[in-house]
Design a protein around this motif. Sequence first.
Motif, PDB file in Angstrom:
ATOM      1  N   GLU A 151       0.807  -1.218   0.000  1.00 55.29           N
ATOM      2  CA  GLU A 151       0.000   0.000   0.000  1.00 55.29           C
ATOM      3  C   GLU A 151       0.845   1.275   0.000  1.00 55.29           C
ATOM      4  OE1 GLU A 151      -2.563  -0.740   3.431  1.00 55.29           O
ATOM      5  OE2 GLU A 151      -4.109  -1.508   2.071  1.00 55.29           O
ATOM      6  N   LYS A 152       1.842   1.310  -0.875  1.00 56.05           N
ATOM      7  CA  LYS A 152       2.721   2.476  -1.023  1.00 56.05           C
ATOM      8  C   LYS A 152       2.816   2.844  -2.492  1.00 56.05           C
ATOM      9  CE  LYS A 152       5.855   1.040   2.684  1.00 56.05           C
ATOM     10  NZ  LYS A 152       7.242   0.616   2.951  1.00 56.05           N
ATOM     11  N   HIS A 153       3.149   4.099  -2.756  1.00 52.94           N
ATOM     12  CA  HIS A 153       3.395   4.550  -4.122  1.00 52.94           C
ATOM     13  C   HIS A 153       4.809   4.158  -4.528  1.00 52.94           C
ATOM     14  CE1 HIS A 153      -0.153   7.070  -4.806  1.00 52.94           C
ATOM     15  NE2 HIS A 153      -0.130   7.255  -3.493  1.00 52.94           N
ATOM     16  N   PRO A 154       5.003   3.775  -5.786  1.00 51.59           N
ATOM     17  CA  PRO A 154       6.362   3.471  -6.254  1.00 51.59           C
ATOM     18  C   PRO A 154       7.132   4.764  -6.543  1.00 51.59           C
ATOM     19  CG  PRO A 154       4.801   3.159  -8.023  1.00 51.59           C
ATOM     20  CD  PRO A 154       3.995   3.494  -6.800  1.00 51.59           C
ATOM     21  N   THR A 155       8.405   4.618  -6.792  1.00 49.41           N
ATOM     22  CA  THR A 155       9.262   5.769  -7.094  1.00 49.41           C
ATOM     23  C   THR A 155       9.232   6.141  -8.569  1.00 49.41           C
ATOM     24  OG1 THR A 155      11.159   4.295  -7.371  1.00 49.41           O
ATOM     25  CG2 THR A 155      10.844   5.280  -5.178  1.00 49.41           C
ATOM     26  N   PHE A 156       8.362   5.526  -9.353  1.00 45.81           N
ATOM     27  CA  PHE A 156       8.287   5.754 -10.791  1.00 45.81           C
ATOM     28  C   PHE A 156       6.820   5.877 -11.200  1.00 45.81           C
ATOM     29  CE2 PHE A 156       8.758   1.298  -9.696  1.00 45.81           C
ATOM     30  CZ  PHE A 156       7.618   0.734 -10.256  1.00 45.81           C
ATOM     31  N   GLU A 157       6.605   6.381 -12.403  1.00 49.64           N
ATOM     32  CA  GLU A 157       5.256   6.516 -12.936  1.00 49.64           C
ATOM     33  C   GLU A 157       4.714   5.130 -13.283  1.00 49.64           C
ATOM     34  OE1 GLU A 157       2.976   8.939 -16.519  1.00 49.64           O
ATOM     35  OE2 GLU A 157       5.160   8.822 -16.514  1.00 49.64           O
ATOM     36  N   MET A 158       3.414   4.964 -13.065  1.00 48.30           N
ATOM     37  CA  MET A 158       2.801   3.671 -13.355  1.00 48.30           C
ATOM     38  C   MET A 158       1.381   3.886 -13.869  1.00 48.30           C
ATOM     39  SD  MET A 158       1.684   2.223  -9.699  1.00 48.30           S
ATOM     40  CE  MET A 158       0.670   3.243  -8.648  1.00 48.30           C
ATOM     41  N   GLU A 159       0.790   2.799 -14.339  1.00 49.81           N
ATOM     42  CA  GLU A 159      -0.545   2.852 -14.912  1.00 49.81           C
ATOM     43  C   GLU A 159      -1.660   2.652 -13.902  1.00 49.81           C
ATOM     44  OE1 GLU A 159       1.763   0.484 -14.918  1.00 49.81           O
ATOM     45  OE2 GLU A 159       1.113  -1.192 -16.149  1.00 49.81           O
ATOM     46  N   PHE A 160      -1.349   2.216 -12.695  1.00 52.57           N
ATOM     47  CA  PHE A 160      -2.362   1.918 -11.705  1.00 52.57           C
ATOM     48  C   PHE A 160      -2.673   3.151 -10.859  1.00 52.57           C
ATOM     49  CE2 PHE A 160       0.050  -2.133 -12.193  1.00 52.57           C
ATOM     50  CZ  PHE A 160      -0.942  -2.834 -12.859  1.00 52.57           C
ATOM     51  N   ASN A 161      -3.931   3.312 -10.499  1.00 50.25           N
ATOM     52  CA  ASN A 161      -4.375   4.391  -9.634  1.00 50.25           C
ATOM     53  C   ASN A 161      -4.596   3.792  -8.248  1.00 50.25           C
ATOM     54  OD1 ASN A 161      -5.804   6.290  -8.176  1.00 50.25           O
ATOM     55  ND2 ASN A 161      -7.280   6.722  -9.800  1.00 50.25           N
ATOM     56  N   LEU A 162      -3.785   4.177  -7.281  1.00 49.69           N
ATOM     57  CA  LEU A 162      -3.900   3.591  -5.943  1.00 49.69           C
ATOM     58  C   LEU A 162      -5.212   3.957  -5.251  1.00 49.69           C
ATOM     59  CD1 LEU A 162      -0.284   3.801  -4.502  1.00 49.69           C
ATOM     60  CD2 LEU A 162      -1.534   1.802  -5.280  1.00 49.69           C
ATOM     61  N   ASN A 163      -5.858   5.043  -5.685  1.00 44.30           N
ATOM     62  CA  ASN A 163      -7.147   5.422  -5.104  1.00 44.30           C
ATOM     63  C   ASN A 163      -8.291   4.590  -5.668  1.00 44.30           C
ATOM     64  OD1 ASN A 163      -5.996   7.466  -3.514  1.00 44.30           O
ATOM     65  ND2 ASN A 163      -5.996   8.847  -5.260  1.00 44.30           N
ATOM     66  N   ASP A 164      -8.067   3.929  -6.788  1.00 48.50           N
ATOM     67  CA  ASP A 164      -9.075   3.069  -7.417  1.00 48.50           C
ATOM     68  C   ASP A 164      -8.340   1.901  -8.073  1.00 48.50           C
ATOM     69  OD1 ASP A 164     -11.385   2.028  -8.456  1.00 48.50           O
ATOM     70  OD2 ASP A 164     -11.657   3.574  -9.984  1.00 48.50           O
ATOM     71  N   LEU A 165      -7.678   1.119  -7.256  1.00 55.49           N
ATOM     72  CA  LEU A 165      -6.778   0.071  -7.747  1.00 55.49           C
ATOM     73  C   LEU A 165      -7.503  -0.998  -8.552  1.00 55.49           C
ATOM     74  CD1 LEU A 165      -3.826  -0.708  -7.766  1.00 55.49           C
ATOM     75  CD2 LEU A 165      -4.159  -1.910  -5.627  1.00 55.49           C
ATOM     76  N   ILE A 166      -8.690  -1.366  -8.137  1.00 57.66           N
ATOM     77  CA  ILE A 166      -9.403  -2.433  -8.842  1.00 57.66           C
ATOM     78  C   ILE A 166      -9.746  -2.014 -10.266  1.00 57.66           C
ATOM     79  CG2 ILE A 166     -11.526  -3.807  -8.900  1.00 57.66           C
ATOM     80  CD1 ILE A 166     -11.374  -3.916  -5.835  1.00 57.66           C
ATOM     81  N   SER A 167     -10.401  -0.875 -10.439  1.00 57.23           N
ATOM     82  CA  SER A 167     -10.788  -0.435 -11.791  1.00 57.23           C
ATOM     83  C   SER A 167      -9.587  -0.178 -12.678  1.00 57.23           C
ATOM     84  CB  SER A 167     -11.637   0.837 -11.716  1.00 57.23           C
ATOM     85  OG  SER A 167     -12.864   0.566 -11.094  1.00 57.23           O
ATOM     86  N   SER A 168      -8.579   0.501 -12.138  1.00 56.16           N
ATOM     87  CA  SER A 168      -7.416   0.811 -12.968  1.00 56.16           C
ATOM     88  C   SER A 168      -6.642  -0.442 -13.347  1.00 56.16           C
ATOM     89  CB  SER A 168      -6.500   1.826 -12.272  1.00 56.16           C
ATOM     90  OG  SER A 168      -5.908   1.287 -11.111  1.00 56.16           O
ATOM     91  N   SER A 169      -6.600  -1.437 -12.464  1.00 59.01           N
ATOM     92  CA  SER A 169      -5.876  -2.661 -12.792  1.00 59.01           C
ATOM     93  C   SER A 169      -6.643  -3.489 -13.813  1.00 59.01           C
ATOM     94  CB  SER A 169      -5.595  -3.480 -11.533  1.00 59.01           C
ATOM     95  OG  SER A 169      -6.796  -3.924 -10.941  1.00 59.01           O
ATOM     96  N   GLU A 170      -7.957  -3.544 -13.692  1.00 55.79           N
ATOM     97  CA  GLU A 170      -8.752  -4.278 -14.679  1.00 55.79           C
ATOM     98  C   GLU A 170      -8.539  -3.692 -16.067  1.00 55.79           C
ATOM     99  OE1 GLU A 170     -12.727  -3.990 -13.123  1.00 55.79           O
ATOM    100  OE2 GLU A 170     -12.469  -5.760 -11.862  1.00 55.79           O
ATOM    101  N   LYS A 171      -8.604  -2.390 -16.164  1.00 48.94           N
ATOM    102  CA  LYS A 171      -8.416  -1.704 -17.448  1.00 48.94           C
ATOM    103  C   LYS A 171      -7.015  -1.989 -17.999  1.00 48.94           C
ATOM    104  CE  LYS A 171      -8.686   2.932 -19.398  1.00 48.94           C
ATOM    105  NZ  LYS A 171      -8.907   4.351 -19.096  1.00 48.94           N
ATOM    106  N   SER A 172      -6.023  -1.882 -17.151  1.00 49.04           N
ATOM    107  CA  SER A 172      -4.637  -2.078 -17.577  1.00 49.04           C
ATOM    108  C   SER A 172      -4.371  -3.508 -18.038  1.00 49.04           C
ATOM    109  CB  SER A 172      -3.694  -1.712 -16.436  1.00 49.04           C
ATOM    110  OG  SER A 172      -2.366  -1.996 -16.788  1.00 49.04           O
TER     111      SER A 172
END
Length: 184
Positions: A151-172
């Motif tokens: 439950e932490k942000h990475p040090t790089f840009e990513m495609e997942f939205n930690l505030n809406d992890l389920i929806s963003s991961s499904e889409k990705s």
Amino acid sequence: MSRSWPPESVRDNSIEDAKARLKKHDPGTKYSHLSYNKCSILLPLLVKEGELHLLFTLRSEKTDTLITPVVGFIDHDFQAQPNPDEVKNVFLVPLEYFLRPRAYHQKYLTRCGHRMFLHCFEYTNPEDGVTYYIKGLTAKYALFVALIILEKHPTFEMEFNLNDLISSSEKSFLHFHNHAANKL
């Protein structure tokens, strides 16, 4: 006076916390209706020196299959005995590494108006000095598991939205899979 827990209690707590976080993001049978070849990939976690690690095998990936990640927990004193005809090497990577890597690069691919991230983690095993490249779906799933459990942000840009992890991961994951299937 501070009380130190026995290592077994620390392991049990780490595993139980990880299981609870993973359970919150389990899609169940939501995608069982899709008409792809289907298989599962095991992401084995274990606690080593108080930290969660992913166990990896060096092998090839298939891209024409819908892959379901299955996270399993293995005993901390597990000793791999791979078949050398199937597995070249077995190594552990701390889960935290997928959020704070020492060596990392990414590429972007735009497909049908969707920007896809292709992650590549370079991990040098401190035990033998061998450098491994964790990329493709393996990197994507490792990052995803680290996001859920730590439950932490990475040090790089990513495609997942930690505030809406389920929806963003499904889409990705669906875009990533559709791109791989279209290359065939």
